[in-house]
Design a protein around this motif. Structure first.
Motif, PDB file in Angstrom:
ATOM      1  N   TYR A  81     -11.425 -18.509  -0.188  1.00  0.00           N
ATOM      2  CA  TYR A  81     -10.160 -18.248  -1.162  1.00  0.00           C
ATOM      3  C   TYR A  81     -10.161 -19.130  -2.148  1.00  0.00           C
ATOM      4  N   ALA A 140      -5.459 -18.985   5.368  1.00  0.00           N
ATOM      5  CA  ALA A 140      -6.746 -19.442   5.984  1.00  0.00           C
ATOM      6  C   ALA A 140      -6.842 -20.640   6.777  1.00  0.00           C
ATOM      7  N   PHE A 185      -3.442 -17.459  -0.084  1.00  0.00           N
ATOM      8  CA  PHE A 185      -4.591 -16.888   0.803  1.00  0.00           C
ATOM      9  C   PHE A 185      -5.173 -18.151   1.385  1.00  0.00           C
ATOM     10  N   GLN A 210      -6.948  -9.955  10.702  1.00  0.00           N
ATOM     11  CA  GLN A 210      -8.297  -9.137  10.674  1.00  0.00           C
ATOM     12  C   GLN A 210      -9.216 -10.037   9.685  1.00  0.00           C
ATOM     13  N   ASP A 211      -8.864 -10.891   8.974  1.00  0.00           N
ATOM     14  CA  ASP A 211      -9.739 -11.509   8.028  1.00  0.00           C
ATOM     15  C   ASP A 211     -10.399 -12.814   8.513  1.00  0.00           C
ATOM     16  N   THR A 212     -11.816 -12.574   8.292  1.00  0.00           N
ATOM     17  CA  THR A 212     -12.653 -13.740   9.029  1.00  0.00           C
ATOM     18  C   THR A 212     -13.012 -14.845   7.914  1.00  0.00           C
ATOM     19  N   ARG A 213     -12.642 -14.627   6.742  1.00  0.00           N
ATOM     20  CA  ARG A 213     -12.846 -15.509   5.762  1.00  0.00           C
ATOM     21  C   ARG A 213     -12.043 -16.957   6.054  1.00  0.00           C
ATOM     22  N   CYS A 270      -6.383  -7.838   0.760  1.00  0.00           N
ATOM     23  CA  CYS A 270      -6.538  -9.114   1.720  1.00  0.00           C
ATOM     24  C   CYS A 270      -5.169  -9.447   2.211  1.00  0.00           C
ATOM     25  N   ARG A 279      -5.142  -7.568   5.514  1.00  0.00           N
ATOM     26  CA  ARG A 279      -5.923  -8.165   6.516  1.00  0.00           C
ATOM     27  C   ARG A 279      -5.660  -9.508   7.111  1.00  0.00           C
ATOM     28  N   LEU A 280      -4.925 -10.302   6.494  1.00  0.00           N
ATOM     29  CA  LEU A 280      -4.399 -11.527   6.802  1.00  0.00           C
ATOM     30  C   LEU A 280      -3.156 -11.359   7.527  1.00  0.00           C
TER      31      LEU A 280
END
Length: 160
Positions: free
Chosen positions: A137, A51, A47, A129-132, A121, A124-125
């Motif tokens: 992570y 990211a 992750f 759609q993941d904004t983190r 997660c 979303r990844l």
């Protein structure tokens, strides 16, 4: 110093409490737990990388790796739970009277939630759609380490 009878009641020896076949159950519980943890340590690291990159081909490759790893380690989680419950069922009343065992069950519940959250997660990844960011992570990646330390200390030391 603790009297011998109190010590033996609190820390039963293998010969007093566990038949030989339970050693096999314990061994498989530990093996499956190690396999589960190896994946649960590596998955959030993927992750972090996911990211951190913006290249679509790399993101797709990481998504594939995340999905495959998650599907690979989920049976190890289930087998860890099955063999752990099997172990506990041998002396259920003893374990349920021990505060350290309740704490360990709490850590196991937290790890199951962590595992399921990792699955979310991944989705979303994959869908972008993941904004983190990678910093989230990196911190998220360390949580199972603390759970492992806690569980091992609880099982070996049996505080309380």
């Amino acid at each position: 110093m603790m009297p011998r009878q109190a010590f033996m009641a609190r820390y039963p020896t293998r010969h007093q409490k566990e038949p030989r076949n339970m050693l096999w159950v314990k061994a498989f519980h530990i093996i499956f737990m190690v396999c589960w943890f190896s994946g649960i340590f590596y998955l959030p690291r993927l992750f972090v990388n996911h990211a951190s990159v913006s290249d679509p081909a790399t993101r797709d490759r990481l998504s594939l790796m995340e999905s495959k790893l998650y599907r690979f380690i989920t049976p190890f989680m289930l087998l860890t739970l099955v063999f752990g419950l099997w172990l506990a069922s041998y002396s259920w009343s003893f374990y349920m009277s021990q505060p350290w065992f309740h704490a360990k069950l709490g850590l196991v519940a937290a790890l199951i939630i962590y595992h399921v959250y990792c699955g979310r997660c991944i989705k979303r990844l994959q869908n972008n759609q993941d904004t983190r960011g990678h910093v989230f992570y990196r911190i998220f990646n360390e949580l199972p380490v603390f759970a492992l330390f806690g569980a091992v200390i609880l099982v070996v030391v049996k505080p309380g």
